[in-house]
Design a protein around this motif. Sequence first.
Motif, PDB file in Angstrom:
ATOM      1  N   ALA A  14       0.826  -1.219   0.000  1.00  0.00           N
ATOM      2  CA  ALA A  14       0.000   0.000   0.000  1.00  0.00           C
ATOM      3  C   ALA A  14       0.857   1.264   0.000  1.00  0.00           C
ATOM      4  O   ALA A  14       0.551   2.238   0.683  1.00  0.00           O
ATOM      5  CB  ALA A  14      -0.949   0.010   1.196  1.00  0.00           C
ATOM      6  N   GLY A  15       1.945   1.255  -0.768  1.00  0.00           N
ATOM      7  CA  GLY A  15       2.804   2.428  -0.864  1.00  0.00           C
ATOM      8  C   GLY A  15       3.866   2.517   0.203  1.00  0.00           C
ATOM      9  O   GLY A  15       4.728   3.396   0.164  1.00  0.00           O
ATOM     10  N   ASP A 197      -4.462   5.931   1.298  1.00  0.00           N
ATOM     11  CA  ASP A 197      -3.125   6.430   0.947  1.00  0.00           C
ATOM     12  C   ASP A 197      -2.293   6.818   2.158  1.00  0.00           C
ATOM     13  O   ASP A 197      -1.230   7.435   2.032  1.00  0.00           O
ATOM     14  CB  ASP A 197      -3.261   7.660   0.020  1.00  0.00           C
ATOM     15  CG  ASP A 197      -4.008   7.328  -1.261  1.00  0.00           C
ATOM     16  OD1 ASP A 197      -3.789   6.221  -1.788  1.00  0.00           O
ATOM     17  OD2 ASP A 197      -4.796   8.174  -1.719  1.00  0.00           O
ATOM     18  N   SER A 198      -2.742   6.442   3.369  1.00  0.00           N
ATOM     19  CA  SER A 198      -2.105   6.938   4.597  1.00  0.00           C
ATOM     20  C   SER A 198      -0.706   6.373   4.833  1.00  0.00           C
ATOM     21  O   SER A 198       0.095   6.981   5.533  1.00  0.00           O
ATOM     22  CB  SER A 198      -2.984   6.604   5.804  1.00  0.00           C
ATOM     23  OG  SER A 198      -3.183   5.191   5.894  1.00  0.00           O
ATOM     24  N   THR A 200       1.492   5.621   2.363  1.00  0.00           N
ATOM     25  CA  THR A 200       2.367   5.903   1.223  1.00  0.00           C
ATOM     26  C   THR A 200       3.631   6.648   1.665  1.00  0.00           C
ATOM     27  O   THR A 200       3.563   7.650   2.375  1.00  0.00           O
ATOM     28  CB  THR A 200       1.621   6.741   0.164  1.00  0.00           C
ATOM     29  OG1 THR A 200       0.477   6.003  -0.268  1.00  0.00           O
ATOM     30  CG2 THR A 200       2.517   7.027  -1.029  1.00  0.00           C
TER      31      THR A 200
END
Length: 486
Positions: A14-15, A197-198, A200
């Motif tokens: 997730a990044g 996106d937390s 990333t």
Amino acid sequence: MSDTRPRGETFEYAGATVELVDVATVLAAARVNPVELLRRATWPAPVQRVELTVASADRTSGPVHTFAASISTAEEPLSKERIRKLVLGNDPVGLLLAKRIEAGDPIATRIVDGVGAAAAAAYRKLGLDRQAAPMTGREPGTLADAVVGLQAEISYDETGTVVRLHAEVPRDDVTPAHLQAFVGLTLQAVIELTGPDSLTGRRFVVTRETLPKAPVTTQEVTLDMVGGLADVVGELRQIAVSFRHPEAMARWGARRPQGILMYGPPGTGKTMLSRALANEIGADFREIRTPEILDKWLGGSERNIKQIFRDARRYRVPTLILFDEFDSIISYAGSGGDAASQAINAVAGIFKQEMNDLIEANPNVIVVATTNFPHRVDDSLIRSGRFDVKISVPKPDDASRAEIFRKMIRGLIAAHEAPGFQMFADDLDIAALATASHGMTGADIKEILRRVQLSKAMQDARTGGNVTPITTDELLASVCELLGPR
């Protein structure tokens, strides 16, 4: 390439970049003690902390590895310990008061707790102790990783501010892939609380050596951090297991060791091993030194030793009592006819009586004695039944010194390296260091590193930075300096 830096595998999720370091070691260690990971990682709001633990358990179907994670959105509660930390801080006065409290000084304790109580009241009055809003509308469920077939159960605590994940894998089937999968499921649960996106751009390191960071003192040392004493560490692990499982001992009518005598040359790590054993057991550590026992006044020494054992019988939590430099307390029992010898003989006699039934009087206590001079201790004091285990702690050989160098350097890297700062060169020649330091102990190796660290720090202070990492040549020079002319 030097192997002082832990070996790891990296994957993306997730990044975020996740590095798993020495997973096989983590899984092996979890068979004996729970291993905590991710304790020092930082997280996006509203998540405050994430705790991930690998442990072992016995089920009716057989032994399993358990993976557990706790994700909290609540601030750490205002416990007495937290309030003291806030009040004391890290300045010299705070550190002095902390030591006085640890030593049991009632005046320092009252002062700090009084200030802390006022601070806590102000904290609550200002509304700074508000708990996080509960995660309403969420039901227990599962998260699964289809690749390895790992399924984690999800639950919530009664306050609704903590999410828990739990998964189990049969011990014979567990692989590093299972830990990677569980870490991924934990991050997935975090994302559900913080947004897609937390994570990333964030980096997480999953390793028992750097999270928490390696201790800078022996108070927090563990058996995993001990280098070059595989047989000794193995024997201490067995003792720790027998201490932590009294039900198994009782079932078989077995009696765990009551006392351990560790002997060997100075600087080989006997006191450190005692602390590591206490931490392996999860026990408090109580160190007894000569001035606490021997008294110049008639009858004082006898009273002191009796009081030490009287206190030992009252401990209600697991406690390791260390008699360091045992020979200086009760050496040459039975020799001499002067007053001093009679006092020592009296102390030795009381010690024998107290050790005869200590484990029956209080199974929470285990006694360790260390000495550099075992021949100075009367055999009757350390016979089986009093000191059931006698362990020789020798000077390390070449292979052992290499492991000590490796583990100490790894610990320093874990504790001090940061983005933009490299403490040690990548090409350290550990074998050359082990060969050059022939005859040295672990304490000597620690001093070698300390001298080079100090030299680098002084260069940094004088030049304002731009100091190169520590090299093999610099360490070899420190070895030669400590050895001196031959």
